[in-house]
Design a protein around this motif. Sequence first.
Motif, PDB file in Angstrom:
ATOM      1  N   ALA A 252     -23.742  64.600 103.370  1.00  0.00           N
ATOM      2  CA  ALA A 252     -23.593  64.048 104.723  1.00  0.00           C
ATOM      3  C   ALA A 252     -24.327  64.884 105.772  1.00  0.00           C
ATOM      4  O   ALA A 252     -24.741  64.359 106.804  1.00  0.00           O
ATOM      5  N   HIS A 253     -24.489  66.178 105.537  1.00  0.00           N
ATOM      6  CA  HIS A 253     -25.189  67.034 106.507  1.00  0.00           C
ATOM      7  C   HIS A 253     -26.714  66.926 106.393  1.00  0.00           C
ATOM      8  O   HIS A 253     -27.428  67.537 107.194  1.00  0.00           O
TER       9      HIS A 253
ATOM     10  N   SER B 107     -31.828  70.836 106.825  1.00  0.00           N
ATOM     11  CA  SER B 107     -30.557  70.198 106.480  1.00  0.00           C
ATOM     12  C   SER B 107     -29.491  71.212 106.091  1.00  0.00           C
ATOM     13  O   SER B 107     -28.446  70.844 105.563  1.00  0.00           O
ATOM     14  N   GLU B 108     -29.728  72.460 106.342  1.00  0.00           N
ATOM     15  CA  GLU B 108     -28.849  73.533 105.871  1.00  0.00           C
ATOM     16  C   GLU B 108     -27.391  73.358 106.298  1.00  0.00           C
ATOM     17  O   GLU B 108     -27.096  73.029 107.443  1.00  0.00           O
ATOM     18  N   VAL B 109     -26.471  73.553 105.347  1.00  0.00           N
ATOM     19  CA  VAL B 109     -25.068  73.742 105.689  1.00  0.00           C
ATOM     20  C   VAL B 109     -24.921  75.215 106.048  1.00  0.00           C
ATOM     21  O   VAL B 109     -25.048  76.088 105.196  1.00  0.00           O
ATOM     22  N   CYS B 110     -24.661  75.497 107.322  1.00  0.00           N
ATOM     23  CA  CYS B 110     -24.719  76.881 107.816  1.00  0.00           C
ATOM     24  C   CYS B 110     -23.443  77.668 107.514  1.00  0.00           C
ATOM     25  O   CYS B 110     -23.499  78.886 107.353  1.00  0.00           O
TER      26      CYS B 110
ATOM     27  N   ALA C  58     -20.264  73.271 108.965  1.00  0.00           N
ATOM     28  CA  ALA C  58     -21.186  73.094 110.091  1.00  0.00           C
ATOM     29  C   ALA C  58     -22.597  73.053 109.535  1.00  0.00           C
ATOM     30  O   ALA C  58     -22.924  73.783 108.598  1.00  0.00           O
ATOM     31  N   GLY C  59     -23.431  72.190 110.121  1.00  0.00           N
ATOM     32  CA  GLY C  59     -24.773  72.026 109.587  1.00  0.00           C
ATOM     33  C   GLY C  59     -25.850  72.010 110.635  1.00  0.00           C
ATOM     34  O   GLY C  59     -25.591  71.924 111.839  1.00  0.00           O
TER      35      GLY C  59
END
Length: 361
Positions: free
Chosen positions: A312-313, A322-325, A341-342
């Motif tokens: 979804a991110h 597109s990193e999930v941070c 958070a992305g």
Amino acid sequence: MPALRPVLTSQVPSGSAVLDFDLVVVAERPLVVCTHHVSRRACTWDPTTDEWTEYQLDNPWLDEGDSDRDYTELTALGAAVVNGRIVVGGGGDHQGFAQWDLETGAVLDGAEPTSVSSVRAATLSGQTVFVLGFAAPGMEVQSPAKNGRPETDDLDAHEPGDDDGEEGLFWLTGELECDGSIAAGTLWGRSVIAANSVQGGITVWDFDEDKPIVELDVPDDIDDGFNHFALATVQDQAFLIAAGERVLAVCDVSDADDPVWAEPITVPGGNVECLDAGVVDGRVVAATGGHDGTLCLWDIADRLLLAEPNTAHRCDERDASSEVCAVRFTELNAHPAVITAGRDHTVRLWGLPEIKSTESR
């Protein structure tokens, strides 16, 4: 395998990416404290109401007349509640660690000269502390500032092993290093930090005794080592979870004298950018966020995915990251949940699927 779907998706009001976040408990519910891609600003998100609040932070790095340094970015952040107020501590690739009163934005502790790659709030020796990682060798632990000034301003620095009840704390070692997710908490009844050893391998470090308890070699089939760590304990089992690139590895450290690595797991999607672990329904669960926006949930004991990986991110725009941070386990309305958070300018709240043992799947 069940689908993994967000319960709530919220757009960051600034339209920028949340680079890191921490969780504090306010009025008996979790509050997300974020650093986003806006100079010297932090924000909070209440997942129960989907309300955002933004805060301007004073600049501790700006010398008089030095306008070139007026732009700063916090890429790592931790948060703690001190005397009923939220204290944030953070830094970045180009800024050292500093602390602020979140509500007023006032600097409570001036910036250090060394850039910070990771910050984690944890409880060690009964105190909430900030554990700092650096791109260079070394690790540091600091107390959150108290009453408008650092606790160490009026107390001598706490030495590991002291039992004098003082709240002041400052601890530093050059034996550990970590530029990703730091693991800190309690194992075998001791306050510990788990990270890479500067000598190679992974070390579980006794915070109070200021010495290693367990030193682990990286499994032979892991070429590039690990940069993200988590700890989790359930009943009489304790696990050290480590991630690097597209690999998730689990070491059973229930017996400190006989740690056992399980066969590494290949993580779907892009390289792992963040990791957290928690206990859900009596089982240890890990969450990994990928560079390509993939979120995975893992049953650690069975070494299996709990649900289909979710993207979804992931950004659809060409060349967009597109990193999930960041990812963290929490509890909301007495139910376990995960928050992510992305780079897609959103934070997401995820419910967890029902966890079943291997025998019942």
